[in-house]
Design a protein around this motif. Sequence first.
Motif, PDB file in Angstrom:
ATOM      1  N   LEU A  80       4.415  13.065   6.414  1.00 40.46           N
ATOM      2  CA  LEU A  80       3.244  13.741   5.860  1.00 40.46           C
ATOM      3  C   LEU A  80       2.577  14.540   6.974  1.00 40.46           C
ATOM      4  O   LEU A  80       2.399  14.027   8.078  1.00 40.46           O
ATOM      5  N   TRP A  81       2.217  15.769   6.677  1.00 42.29           N
ATOM      6  CA  TRP A  81       1.456  16.588   7.605  1.00 42.29           C
ATOM      7  C   TRP A  81       0.024  16.653   7.092  1.00 42.29           C
ATOM      8  O   TRP A  81      -0.209  16.865   5.897  1.00 42.29           O
ATOM      9  N   GLY A  88      -6.065   6.549  -0.464  1.00 48.11           N
ATOM     10  CA  GLY A  88      -5.921   6.139  -1.858  1.00 48.11           C
ATOM     11  C   GLY A  88      -6.163   4.667  -2.105  1.00 48.11           C
ATOM     12  O   GLY A  88      -5.469   4.050  -2.900  1.00 48.11           O
ATOM     13  N   GLY A  89      -7.128   4.078  -1.409  1.00 55.90           N
ATOM     14  CA  GLY A  89      -7.439   2.669  -1.608  1.00 55.90           C
ATOM     15  C   GLY A  89      -6.534   1.708  -0.863  1.00 55.90           C
ATOM     16  O   GLY A  89      -6.679   0.495  -0.998  1.00 55.90           O
ATOM     17  N   HIS A  90      -5.603   2.218  -0.070  1.00 54.15           N
ATOM     18  CA  HIS A  90      -4.682   1.375   0.691  1.00 54.15           C
ATOM     19  C   HIS A  90      -5.053   1.412   2.168  1.00 54.15           C
ATOM     20  O   HIS A  90      -5.407   2.460   2.705  1.00 54.15           O
ATOM     21  N   LEU A 149       2.840   4.316  -2.713  1.00 54.14           N
ATOM     22  CA  LEU A 149       1.384   4.393  -2.543  1.00 54.14           C
ATOM     23  C   LEU A 149       0.753   5.525  -3.358  1.00 54.14           C
ATOM     24  O   LEU A 149      -0.470   5.648  -3.405  1.00 54.14           O
ATOM     25  N   GLY A 150       1.584   6.358  -3.969  1.00 50.91           N
ATOM     26  CA  GLY A 150       1.069   7.454  -4.784  1.00 50.91           C
ATOM     27  C   GLY A 150       0.414   8.563  -3.979  1.00 50.91           C
ATOM     28  O   GLY A 150      -0.475   9.259  -4.469  1.00 50.91           O
ATOM     29  N   ILE A 151       0.860   8.762  -2.739  1.00 47.92           N
ATOM     30  CA  ILE A 151       0.262   9.787  -1.876  1.00 47.92           C
ATOM     31  C   ILE A 151       0.764  11.168  -2.293  1.00 47.92           C
ATOM     32  O   ILE A 151       1.958  11.364  -2.525  1.00 47.92           O
ATOM     33  N   GLN A 152      -0.161  12.125  -2.367  1.00 48.15           N
ATOM     34  CA  GLN A 152       0.158  13.503  -2.740  1.00 48.15           C
ATOM     35  C   GLN A 152      -0.624  14.477  -1.872  1.00 48.15           C
ATOM     36  O   GLN A 152      -1.594  14.092  -1.211  1.00 48.15           O
ATOM     37  N   VAL A 191      -3.820  15.597   3.352  1.00 48.25           N
ATOM     38  CA  VAL A 191      -2.381  15.825   3.282  1.00 48.25           C
ATOM     39  C   VAL A 191      -2.136  17.264   2.818  1.00 48.25           C
ATOM     40  O   VAL A 191      -2.601  17.671   1.753  1.00 48.25           O
ATOM     41  N   VAL A 192      -1.393  18.032   3.649  1.00 46.84           N
ATOM     42  CA  VAL A 192      -1.126  19.434   3.317  1.00 46.84           C
ATOM     43  C   VAL A 192       0.355  19.703   3.047  1.00 46.84           C
ATOM     44  O   VAL A 192       0.703  20.753   2.515  1.00 46.84           O
ATOM     45  N   PHE A 193       1.238  18.756   3.411  1.00 43.90           N
ATOM     46  CA  PHE A 193       2.672  18.939   3.177  1.00 43.90           C
ATOM     47  C   PHE A 193       3.341  17.572   3.244  1.00 43.90           C
ATOM     48  O   PHE A 193       2.935  16.717   4.029  1.00 43.90           O
ATOM     49  N   VAL A 194       4.374  17.381   2.417  1.00 50.28           N
ATOM     50  CA  VAL A 194       5.067  16.087   2.332  1.00 50.28           C
ATOM     51  C   VAL A 194       6.570  16.322   2.262  1.00 50.28           C
ATOM     52  O   VAL A 194       7.035  17.193   1.532  1.00 50.28           O
ATOM     53  N   ARG A 195       7.333  15.515   3.007  1.00 49.09           N
ATOM     54  CA  ARG A 195       8.796  15.452   2.873  1.00 49.09           C
ATOM     55  C   ARG A 195       9.146  13.977   2.716  1.00 49.09           C
ATOM     56  O   ARG A 195       8.688  13.143   3.496  1.00 49.09           O
ATOM     57  N   GLU A 196       9.955  13.653   1.721  1.00 55.01           N
ATOM     58  CA  GLU A 196      10.293  12.258   1.443  1.00 55.01           C
ATOM     59  C   GLU A 196      11.763  11.968   1.707  1.00 55.01           C
ATOM     60  O   GLU A 196      12.615  12.834   1.565  1.00 55.01           O
ATOM     61  N   ASP A 197      12.018  10.714   2.089  1.00 50.42           N
ATOM     62  CA  ASP A 197      13.365  10.157   2.236  1.00 50.42           C
ATOM     63  C   ASP A 197      14.245  10.993   3.157  1.00 50.42           C
ATOM     64  O   ASP A 197      15.349  11.394   2.793  1.00 50.42           O
TER      65      ASP A 197
END
Length: 139
Positions: free
Chosen positions: A85-86, A30-32, A129-132, A93-99
């Motif tokens: 992030l997986w 994402g540009g980062h 970073l706005g990752i999704q 990115v196919v799966f995300v868990r935060e915090d």
Amino acid sequence: MAVAVVAGLLFIANYEERAAEEDAIEARVGGHTLYMLIADEADERTRGLSGRDGLEQDTGMLFIFDSDGRHGIWMKEMRFAIDILWLDRDGKVVFVREDIGPETYPTVFLPDVSARYVVEMVAGSVGRLGIQRGHSFDF
């Protein structure tokens, strides 16, 4: 503008110094530009970020697996919360868990789909970073 240039030069100098100390690469999403420590051996993947006091902003650990699977992550001996992030074999990115905090151990966090890579970053990085899902990491 001058401050941004100086900050960029310091990031590059710091990256080169850290890369010499540990197996690491640059990744872009994402540009980062991110600095990724590499965990590509079984013992490195098991240890992960355990025992560290934290990570610098825009730094993470890239877990590289030999095959696709539902690779689990735990918080054994962790001292700080992370975002996980997986990624599939193409770096998407196919799966995300935060915090995810250290207090969650011994829970093992699993994606709902197969993945080839896992990225761990300081908690809040995904939002900042706005990752999704669907975003791609370029290594």
